[in-house]
Design a protein around this motif. Structure first.
Motif, PDB file in Angstrom:
ATOM      1  N   PRO A 274      -3.288   0.072 -10.206  1.00 28.27           N
ATOM      2  CA  PRO A 274      -2.446   1.087  -9.581  1.00 28.27           C
ATOM      3  C   PRO A 274      -1.144   1.244 -10.341  1.00 28.27           C
TER       4      PRO A 274
ATOM      5  N   GLN B 140      -0.632   6.983  -3.737  1.00 28.59           N
ATOM      6  CA  GLN B 140      -1.290   6.500  -4.948  1.00 28.59           C
ATOM      7  C   GLN B 140      -2.803   6.451  -4.744  1.00 28.59           C
TER       8      GLN B 140
ATOM      9  N   ASP C  75      -4.671   3.125  -4.646  1.00 25.37           N
ATOM     10  CA  ASP C  75      -4.432   2.265  -3.495  1.00 25.37           C
ATOM     11  C   ASP C  75      -5.453   2.483  -2.382  1.00 25.37           C
TER      12      ASP C  75
ATOM     13  N   VAL D 188      -7.711  -0.254  -2.575  1.00 24.27           N
ATOM     14  CA  VAL D 188      -7.089  -1.451  -2.014  1.00 24.27           C
ATOM     15  C   VAL D 188      -7.295  -1.472  -0.501  1.00 24.27           C
TER      16      VAL D 188
ATOM     17  N   PHE E  79       0.840  -1.191   0.000  1.00 25.75           N
ATOM     18  CA  PHE E  79       0.000   0.000   0.000  1.00 25.75           C
ATOM     19  C   PHE E  79       0.874   1.240   0.000  1.00 25.75           C
ATOM     20  N   ASP E  80       0.506   2.205  -0.841  1.00 28.27           N
ATOM     21  CA  ASP E  80       1.225   3.482  -0.921  1.00 28.27           C
ATOM     22  C   ASP E  80       0.195   4.602  -0.829  1.00 28.27           C
TER      23      ASP E  80
ATOM     24  N   ARG F  64       2.647  -4.140  -4.480  1.00 24.19           N
ATOM     25  CA  ARG F  64       1.335  -3.532  -4.627  1.00 24.19           C
ATOM     26  C   ARG F  64       0.597  -4.186  -5.790  1.00 24.19           C
TER      27      ARG F  64
END
Length: 278
Positions: A272, A97, A100, A103, A93-94, A254
């Motif tokens: 992503p 972004q 994300d 996500v 996970f970022d 990711r």
């Protein structure tokens, strides 16, 4: 020790740990509700004891679907005495972004909400029965946040706190709540990891130890125990040192990156983007 459970509901039954748990439960004579998304795998497991197993394929985050499964199971086999909320997903996970964020949302739905939707439709009947065990598979990752893994750590950390609350609520009812914190298991969720995984454990071994711990009444089960000792030892370091050690480790892939595992039901407009990590 005689295995005390005869009627089990198991989510995530088609994953690595889930299949191992299903086989152990069936081998020990339990009736098992096999909940998952991979129908062929679930059908293969059910064929081991077709008279004692029923397959269900709901989204575990869909409360109405899980309630319908529970009603059907209890009509067929009665009130369960063992619930194992094992369904879970993982992924890097970022926060920078935008995609994300979807996500994280989906991970929280499956890993955290999915446990409550598994327990809720059975709880009143189990309390009336006066006995039973509620088990959820959390993670060592829920003990402390790790760089690049914030969504997963948040989902498992939240799960641990939810289980603490539920355990307190159910004291004196005859029901027990068990928090399982695996380290690294040799499953599809870890297959894409490019970092050291101390204490890597076979899912069959983990399933046996998990069920033995629940049968003995252990409320906190770490698999394997030594990974819990290692994690606690690292927690004694100054926070900045601990962060520095973790920052030097490769990140979990990711979505859209090589080695990433699929997240069922994830809805994003585009995969992503993959950007170099700083």
């Amino acid at each position: 020790m005689t295995f005390p459970f005869r009627n089990a509901v198991l989510t995530g039954a088609c994953g690595g740990l889930g299949q191992a748990l299903a086989r152990e439960l069936i081998a020990r004579g339990a009736a098992v509700a096999l909940v998952g998304l991979n129908r062929p795998v679930l059908d293969e497991l059910a064929a081991l004891a077709s008279e004692r197993c029923t397959v269900y394929t709901p989204d575990v985050a869909d409360a109405a679907a899980m309630q319908a499964c529970a009603r059907d199971w209890m009509v067929r086999h009665g009130v369960p005495d063992l619930l194992i909320a094992n369904a879970g997903v993982a992924g890097g996970f970022d926060t920078a972004q935008a995609d994300d964020l979807a996500v994280m949302r989906r991970m929280l739905e499956i890993n955290l909400l999915g446990v409550a939707t598994t327990f809720q439709p059975h709880l009143t009947a189990m309390r009336a029965q006066g006995r039973g065990a509620l088990v959820a598979v959390a993670s060592i990752a829920g003990w402390r946040g790790m760089p690049g893994n914030g969504a997963y750590c948040a989902s498992k950390g939240g799960l641990i706190r939810y289980l603490e609350s539920l355990r307190a609520e159910l004291r004196g009812t005859g029901l027990s709540v068990h928090t399982v914190s695996p380290g690294y298991l040799r499953t599809a969720l870890t297959a894409g990891n490019h970092f050291a995984m101390p204490g890597l454990m076979a899912p069959e071994d983990a399933a046996r130890r998990l069920l033995a711990g629940v049968a003995r009444g252990r409320e906190h089960i770490v698999l394997p125990r030594r990974i819990g000792w290692l994690s606690r030892a690292l927690s004694l370091l100054p926070v900045s040192w601990h962060d520095h050690l973790l920052l030097n480790q490769p990140r979990k892939p990711r979505m859209g990156e090589a080695g990433a595992t699929a997240i069922p039901g994830l809805r994003v407009s585009d995969p992503p983007s993959s950007q170099p990590r700083r």
